[in-house]
Design a protein around this motif. Structure first.
Motif, short mmCIF file in Angstrom:
data_model
loop_
_atom_site.label_atom_id
_atom_site.label_comp_id
_atom_site.label_asym_id
_atom_site.label_seq_id
_atom_site.Cartn_x
_atom_site.Cartn_y
_atom_site.Cartn_z
N GLU A 1 0.82 7.48 -3.19
CA GLU A 1 -0.81 7.75 -3.20
C GLU A 1 -1.27 7.10 -2.40
N LYS A 2 -2.41 7.79 -1.05
CA LYS A 2 -2.98 7.10 0.19
C LYS A 2 -3.96 6.20 -1.17
N ASP A 3 -3.67 5.19 -1.93
CA ASP A 3 -4.94 4.42 -2.11
C ASP A 3 -4.45 2.63 -2.59
N LEU A 4 -4.60 1.67 -2.14
CA LEU A 4 -4.86 0.98 -1.27
C LEU A 4 -4.10 -0.20 -3.19
N LYS A 5 -5.25 0.44 -4.30
CA LYS A 5 -4.63 -0.39 -5.24
C LYS A 5 -3.22 -0.05 -5.58
N ALA A 6 -2.51 1.27 -5.94
CA ALA A 6 -1.91 2.15 -5.97
C ALA A 6 -0.38 1.05 -4.95
N ILE A 7 -0.89 0.95 -4.05
CA ILE A 7 -0.21 0.63 -3.17
C ILE A 7 0.42 -1.04 -3.25
N CYS A 8 -0.11 -1.76 -3.92
CA CYS A 8 -0.19 -2.95 -4.02
C CYS A 8 0.47 -3.27 -5.06
N GLU A 9 0.47 -2.29 -5.93
CA GLU A 9 1.38 -2.45 -7.74
C GLU A 9 2.73 -1.76 -7.72
N LYS A 10 2.60 -0.27 -6.42
CA LYS A 10 4.40 0.28 -6.14
C LYS A 10 4.53 -0.36 -4.99
N ALA A 11 4.07 -0.85 -3.84
CA ALA A 11 5.29 -1.48 -2.88
C ALA A 11 6.32 -2.47 -3.32
N PRO A 12 5.64 -3.98 -3.72
CA PRO A 12 6.15 -5.27 -4.56
C PRO A 12 7.72 -4.22 -5.62
N GLU A 13 7.30 -3.02 -6.32
CA GLU A 13 8.78 -2.68 -7.09
C GLU A 13 9.42 -2.43 -6.45
N TYR A 14 8.42 -1.04 -5.08
CA TYR A 14 9.58 -0.55 -5.18
C TYR A 14 10.92 -1.66 -3.89
N LEU A 15 10.11 -2.55 -3.63
CA LEU A 15 10.92 -3.30 -2.58
C LEU A 15 11.56 -5.24 -3.00
N SER A 16 11.46 -4.22 -4.50
CA SER A 16 12.07 -5.92 -5.22
C SER A 16 12.48 -6.66 -4.84
N GLU A 17 14.14 -5.63 -4.65
CA GLU A 17 15.63 -6.19 -4.59
C GLU A 17 15.67 -6.85 -3.37
N VAL A 18 15.03 -6.88 -2.15
CA VAL A 18 14.96 -7.22 -1.11
C VAL A 18 14.46 -8.78 -1.07
N LEU A 19 12.75 -8.21 -1.82
CA LEU A 19 12.30 -9.37 -1.92
C LEU A 19 12.68 -10.70 -2.29
N GLU A 20 13.44 -9.88 -3.93
CA GLU A 20 14.03 -11.53 -4.49
C GLU A 20 14.98 -11.88 -4.10
N GLY A 21 15.36 -11.33 -2.80
CA GLY A 21 16.42 -12.40 -1.88
C GLY A 21 16.17 -13.35 -0.94
N ALA A 22 15.16 -13.18 -0.41
CA ALA A 22 14.07 -13.37 0.43
C ALA A 22 13.32 -14.70 0.42
N ARG A 23 13.52 -15.42 1.27
CA ARG A 23 12.45 -17.03 0.99
C ARG A 23 11.19 -16.88 1.73
N THR A 24 11.38 -15.82 2.57
CA THR A 24 10.07 -15.88 3.54
C THR A 24 9.95 -14.44 3.67
N PRO B 1 9.72 -14.18 9.66
CA PRO B 1 10.23 -13.76 8.36
C PRO B 1 12.13 -13.34 8.44
N GLU B 2 12.28 -13.57 7.06
CA GLU B 2 13.44 -13.34 6.65
C GLU B 2 13.14 -11.10 6.22
N VAL B 3 11.64 -11.13 5.81
CA VAL B 3 11.97 -9.77 5.38
C VAL B 3 10.23 -9.13 5.97
N THR B 4 10.71 -8.20 6.38
CA THR B 4 9.43 -7.96 6.78
C THR B 4 8.51 -6.24 6.11
N VAL B 5 7.77 -6.63 5.28
CA VAL B 5 7.70 -5.32 4.24
C VAL B 5 6.27 -4.52 5.36
#
Length: 392
Positions: free
Chosen positions: A83-106, A147-151
């Motif tokens: 949903e288009k809410d900055l708080k929701a984006i900051c809460e849910k985006a890291p969770e959604y991309l957790s697999e790719v972010l856990e394996g990255a360094r930058t 960066p290794e990952v671009t979000v």
């Protein structure tokens, strides 16, 4: 969280008043290709197609794989819809991309605010989401240059779509936007690549194959049908014409100069292919996998003699390519391993020991005129079998 695949396209966006026509063709292609993968919804907006898998536990990997072979799509972004809410984006985006972010360094954050009514500007979105990601994954470092990952966060009409690096699509333009062409499909490496390249430029590809039993086996025909089947992943359904060619090859062997055998055979193949095109309807061109100078029948002199027998254009998309370049594409599209199976096609039957590489048109036409091939050409056309090889 709802997952949606964003399909980005390139040159279609530059088609001006014809853009909607190309988009509609691509949507129809997507619907056909995904029909057996499960339920889904396709919508379009701002030079992007949205493919939303539906139902319980959809196989999003399969959707993404099939979409990567649809011509017209340049990039695929498998995204979480938030949903288009900055708080929701900051809460849910890291969770959604957790697999790719856990394996990255930058990492870095990139924000695109297509909806200008969204109250936060792109730098603010990047700052807030970047901080949220660092809080959850303290091992990460920000690297805005390499960066290794671009979000990426794309704030669009209905949702904010978050995704990591996109997957390459097939590129090109939608199949069906450039007419129909008949591919001379042998069992080799080159002709499936030529068909793929024509489909990438929007052509509907039909295929014609010449068989010569007992000199060629049932396995040789099955090999070519398998190649046509593999091509459907990119080209869509392929109408497959199989021409009985034994009698004509034997007549060529017995009545024409050996050194001109291959060129005369190619001319007769072209004549048969043209007549089938004329009988079948709206086919505008022939396509071959020839590459200049690759073999004796593919010298410029030989091609001139072959083209002289043609009433319709002959496209050779591999004409200026090295063999290594053709092999690379064959591997990419999955036809190489089948193409190298050791089942001979009719082009290798009665191959002359010393083929003429610089034939003149006059001598080729004289040799062909020395025997009346017409009734045998008609017979081959009449006895051609037709099979529809379907995608999936």
């Amino acid at each position: 969280m709802k997952e949606i695949i964003l399909c980005k396209y390139g040159e279609i966006a530059l088609k001006g008043l014809n853009k909607s026509t190309f988009e509609s063709m691509m949507v129809k292609t997507i619907k056909r290709r995904l029909a057996s993968a499960g339920e889904f919804r396709v919508t379009k907006s701002q030079s992007t197609l949205y493919v939303e898998p539906l139902g319980e536990n959809p196989d999003v990997d399969e959707f993404e794989t099939r979409l990567s072979k649809v011509f017209g799509i340049v990039k695929l972004c498998r995204s979480g819809a938030i949903e288009k809410d900055l708080k929701a984006i900051c809460e849910k985006a890291p969770e959604y991309l957790s697999e790719v972010l856990e394996g990255a360094r930058t990492f870095k954050v990139n924000a695109r605010r297509a909806d200008k009514k969204f109250p936060y500007k792109s730098p603010e979105i990047c700052s807030e989401l970047g901080g949220a990601i660092l809080d959850k994954f303290p091992h990460l470092e920000v690297d805005v240059h390499d960066p290794e990952v671009t979000v990426t966060v794309e704030v669009r009409e209905d949702y904010a779509y978050v995704h990591s690096d996109p997957v390459d699509g097939a590129g090109g333009i939608p199949v069906g936007s450039s007419g129909r062409a008949m591919l001379l499909l042998s069992g080799g490496i080159d002709s499936p690549v030529a068909g793929y390249m024509m489909a990438r430029r929007g052509a509907v590809v039909e295929a014609i194959h010449f068989e010569a039993p007992p000199y060629t086996s049932d396995r040789a025909r099955m090999k070519v049908e398998t190649l046509a089947k593999l091509m459907t992943a990119y080209c869509g359904d392929v109408k497959f014409f199989c021409v009985p060619f034994t009698e004509i090859q034997e007549l060529l062997r017995d009545n024409c100069p050996e050194e001109l055998f291959t060129i005369l055979m190619r001319r007769l193949m072209m004549e048969i292919a043209q007549r089938i095109c004329e009988n079948d309807g709206d086919i505008q061109a022939l396509v071959t996998g020839e590459s200049l100078g690759q073999v004796a029948s593919q010298t410029m002199y030989a091609m001139v003699c072959t083209d002289a027998a043609c009433r319709m254009p002959v496209f050779r998309p591999c004409i200026g390519m090295d063999k290594s370049e053709i092999v690379e594409i064959a591997r990419k599209i999955g036809t190489f391993e089948t193409s190298i199976l050791p089942y001979e096609d009719c082009c290798t039957v009665f191959t002359p020991k010393h083929p003429k590489t610089r034939p003149s048109l006059a001598e080729v036409e004289k040799a062909q005129a020395s025997f009346d091939f017409e009734p045998y050409i008609q017979k081959a056309v009449e006895n051609t079998s037709i099979t529809l090889i379907k995608n999936r």
